[in-house]
Enzyme design. Structure first.
Site, short mmCIF file in Angstrom:
data_model
loop_
_atom_site.label_atom_id
_atom_site.label_comp_id
_atom_site.label_asym_id
_atom_site.label_seq_id
_atom_site.Cartn_x
_atom_site.Cartn_y
_atom_site.Cartn_z
N GLY A 25 0.79 -1.21 0.00
CA GLY A 25 0.00 0.00 0.00
C GLY A 25 0.82 1.27 0.00
N LEU A 27 0.43 3.57 -2.13
CA LEU A 27 0.84 3.39 -3.52
C LEU A 27 1.37 4.68 -4.14
CD1 LEU A 27 -2.13 1.18 -4.74
CD2 LEU A 27 0.10 0.43 -3.91
N HIS A 28 2.38 4.50 -4.97
CA HIS A 28 2.98 5.61 -5.70
C HIS A 28 3.21 5.18 -7.15
CE1 HIS A 28 6.70 3.36 -5.24
NE2 HIS A 28 6.59 3.41 -3.92
N HIS A 31 4.63 1.70 -7.92
CA HIS A 31 3.67 0.59 -7.89
C HIS A 31 2.83 0.57 -9.16
CE1 HIS A 31 4.08 1.29 -3.38
NE2 HIS A 31 4.43 0.03 -3.52
N GLN A 55 6.94 -9.58 8.40
CA GLN A 55 8.24 -9.21 7.83
C GLN A 55 8.85 -7.98 8.50
OE1 GLN A 55 6.32 -8.49 3.89
NE2 GLN A 55 7.74 -6.75 3.73
N LYS A 143 14.02 -1.97 -6.75
CA LYS A 143 14.56 -1.27 -5.58
C LYS A 143 14.84 -2.28 -4.47
CE LYS A 143 11.86 1.34 -3.06
NZ LYS A 143 11.92 0.70 -1.70
N GLN A 147 15.29 -8.81 -2.24
CA GLN A 147 14.00 -9.45 -2.02
C GLN A 147 13.59 -10.29 -3.22
OE1 GLN A 147 10.37 -7.56 -0.05
NE2 GLN A 147 9.88 -7.33 -2.21
N SER A 180 7.27 4.16 -0.41
CA SER A 180 6.18 4.56 0.46
C SER A 180 6.70 5.30 1.69
CB SER A 180 5.37 3.33 0.89
OG SER A 180 4.82 2.68 -0.24
N ARG A 181 7.93 4.99 2.09
CA ARG A 181 8.50 5.63 3.28
C ARG A 181 8.91 7.09 3.04
NH1 ARG A 181 10.19 0.18 4.14
NH2 ARG A 181 9.78 -0.51 6.29
#
Length: 275
Positions: A25, A27-28, A31, A55, A143, A147, A180-181
């Site tokens: 979520g 979202l930018h 995404h 996580q 990014k 992962q 998102s951060r």
């Protein structure tokens, strides 16, 4: 969730390809770019929005992670996804998920070392989504470079038959990787944060004439000399194995992975060295 499974089963029965975009979520445009890619390559697109508690190894990070559900719904509608899956924690984890994945060396370095349990939590939620949706393809942003390697390993372990699609980092005009951060940055921190990408990019000119160790040292010193920035780590790794290299000859493609605190906000970015 039963309705979701039933819908996805019907699309597979009709031989329609399904593209999955898992998100947490807030979202930018980064995404949305994943959803646009999925739209081009699949008959059906489903996006999930779920802040996955398993996580987060830092409870404060979980508490402060931005949550913008109505704005996310509006963005998903505008993006034209066919399905939006926005479950509650209780729906995803009706009981604790005690699974432990043998993710191997790709999960033991960098983020794996700094955030114990983080990648196991990622494997838990992504495996649940893969099992529920049964996607043809799943889309992730580069990014989170490490992962993606972890998710590939999990998919191999669990026997999921799908394509994992890695998509380029989306950046603001000043170079800062979309995250998102970023909304948590103060105006001063937001002005400083683009230095991360600038410094990583400048290091490309140093390699391979400069040793790996000296490039790492130069990047770290430049980041730490910038107001509001403090390096947690800068590691140069083999792009395939995520293992640190000591010499450029050890990997045909190397990735420099940085985690940098900008004030109290933890930002990640990376750069690729190709020779």
């Amino acid at each position: 969730m039963a309705q979701l499974r039933e819908a996805m089963d019907s699309h597979r029965a009709a031989h329609q390809s399904i593209g999955l975009v898992p998100t947490m979520g807030a979202l930018h445009a980064g995404h949305i770019s994943l959803m646009e890619r999925a739209r081009k390559e699949n008959d059906i697109v489903i996006a999930s929005v779920f802040v996955n508690p398993t996580q987060f190894n830092n409870p404060e990070d979980l508490r402060t992670y931005p949550r913008t559900e109505q704005a996310d719904i509006d963005a998903l509608t505008a993006a034209g996804v066919d399905y939006a899956f926005i479950p509650s924690v209780e729906e995803i984890y009706p009981e604790p998920d005690t699974r432990v994945f043998d993710l191997g060396p790709v999960a033991e370095v960098m983020e794996g070392a700094m955030r114990p349990g983080h990648f196991n939590g990622v494997a838990q939620i992504v495996s649940k989504l893969f099992a529920m949706v049964g996607p043809t393809r799943a889309y992730f942003g580069e990014k989170d470079y490490q992962q993606i390697a972890v998710i590939r390993r999990m998919a191999e372990l669990e026997g999921f038959d799908l394509e994992i699609v890695a998509c380029p980092i989306m950046r603001h005009p000043d170079g800062l990787a979309m995250s998102s951060r970023n909304v948590r940055l103060s105006p001063e921190e937001r002005a400083a944060a683009p230095a991360i990408h600038r410094i990583l990019s400048e290091s490309l000119a140093m390699a391979p004439a400069t040793s790996v160790a000296d490039v790492k040292r130069a990047v770290t010193e430049a980041l730490d000399a910038t107001d509001h920035l403090k390096t947690e780590y800068y590691e140069i790794v083999d792009a395939r194995t995520m293992q640190p290299i000591a010499d450029w000859s050890e990997a045909p493609t190397a990735v420099g992975c940085a985690t940098v605190y900008c004030g109290d906000v933890r930002l990640i970015d990376n750069i690729t060295y190709r020779f």
